[in-house]
Design an enzyme around this catalytic site. Structure first.
Site, PDB file in Angstrom:
ATOM      1  CB  CYS A   1      -0.833  -0.083   1.285  1.00 52.58           C
ATOM      2  SG  CYS A   1      -0.243   0.197   3.108  1.00 52.58           S
TER       3      CYS A   1
ATOM      4  NE  ARG B   1      -3.932   2.827   2.604  1.00 48.82           N
ATOM      5  CZ  ARG B   1      -3.909   3.483   1.584  1.00 48.82           C
ATOM      6  NH1 ARG B   1      -5.058   3.753   0.909  1.00 48.82           N
ATOM      7  NH2 ARG B   1      -2.656   4.147   1.266  1.00 48.82           N
TER       8      ARG B   1
END
Length: 315
Positions: free
Chosen positions: A265, A270
């Protein structure tokens, strides 16, 4: 707010029990899924001596305003990483943290947090590198679901008996490095890169989400990677979609577990959420690239793909 002792008594008397066990905390039950526990399960097991609850949130003060009773607070950017070098927490520092949290090898650790469990998943990824894998769970839905259901909150930090967790070297098989992703980008290694950022980040229209500091020089993605935004794996209440739905979601992007996967990411938080889904929920072979775009997008002399052509031009 209810103390853990009072809460244990209330839970113990909620159903018929033997008189000799009336004051005993409830024993931990098997969660409905190997990787997740529900809010119902956790509330029933708040007082279990074999369960440790840990909050890993990113918003300042959220823990202090009220947390799940018995939960300890862990800061992802000081407790789970080295604060000078860009690295995960050292073996010595991790052992001290686990001891402070009262975590042993046989402890069931339930992690939860704000922002859809992003940093709780990061915590699970770090714990897994130090040998805590199958007994580490995420609270399905995190703070969002717990609060929406108006379940109990406390403002006091719990008193936890220290454990004797040993100093252990971190395993390297769950973490991808810059050289690994570069080899995939150059087609020197037959692995798949799953970029879970937003489409605008992936295509190079923007470098970072709105309101987030841009930490890379260029925009775009690692050549050959596919894009499945992390949010597509989550229901409106913050819980994960069913395994069948998740398999279909990733299969549509060509991710079916037949090849090793690297999740990526912007800074690795994330992507740790998607790493958790792939490895713990679906059983795929995956590593998390915590360098992510802030490392790869700043590197000199490496190939990138910029579909939008808005930053540095060209593709």
């Amino acid at each position: 707010m209810l103390s853990r002792t009072v809460l244990a008594l209330l839970l113990a008397t909620a159903a018929p029990v033997l008189p000799a066990l009336a004051n005993a905390p409830p024993a931990a039950q098997a969660p409905h899924d190997g990787a997740l526990v529900s809010t119902e399960w956790l509330e029933k097991n708040l007082a279990s001596p074999k369960v440790r609850i840990v909050e890993v949130s990113v918003d300042p003060g959220v823990y202090e305003r009220g947390h799940i009773p018995g939960a300890s607070n862990v800061s992802w950017h000081t407790d789970l990483v080295e604060t000078v070098t860009r690295d995960i927490v050292s073996p010595e520092k991790f052992a001290a943290l686990a001891q402070r949290l009262g975590i042993d090898r046989d402890t069931t650790v339930v992690l939860y947090g704000d922002n859809n469990n992003w940093f709780a998943a990061w915590g699970a990824w770090v714990l897994a590198q130090y040998g805590l894998v199958d007994n580490v769970k995420l609270l399905d839905g995190g703070r969002k679901k717990w609060e929406a259901e108006k379940r109990p909150l406390d403002t006091r930090a719990p008193e936890v008996a220290a454990s004797k967790f040993p100093v252990t070297q971190a395993a390297s098989n769950l973490r991808a490095r810059f050289g690994d992703v570069l080899a995939v980008a150059k087609k020197e290694r037959d692995e798949q890169i799953l970029d879970i950022r937003s489409p605008d980040e992936f295509n190079g229209k923007i470098i970072a989400p709105a309101g987030i500091q841009e930490l890379a020089i260029r925009a775009g993605h690692i050549p050959g990677s596919v894009n499945v935004p992390w949010g597509k794996a989550v229901n409106a209440d913050g819980t994960l979609k069913s395994p069948a739905e998740l398999k279909k979601l990733y299969a549509e992007a060509g991710i079916d577990g037949s090849k090793p996967i690297i999740t990526s990411c912007r800074i690795g938080e994330r992507s740790s959420h998607s790493w958790f889904i792939l490895t713990r929920v679906l059983g795929y072979n995956a590593r998390n690239y915590d360098g992510s775009w802030t490392e790869y997008g700043n590197a000199v002399g490496v190939p990138i793909t910029n579909v939008a052509g808005t930053v540095w031009g060209g593709k």
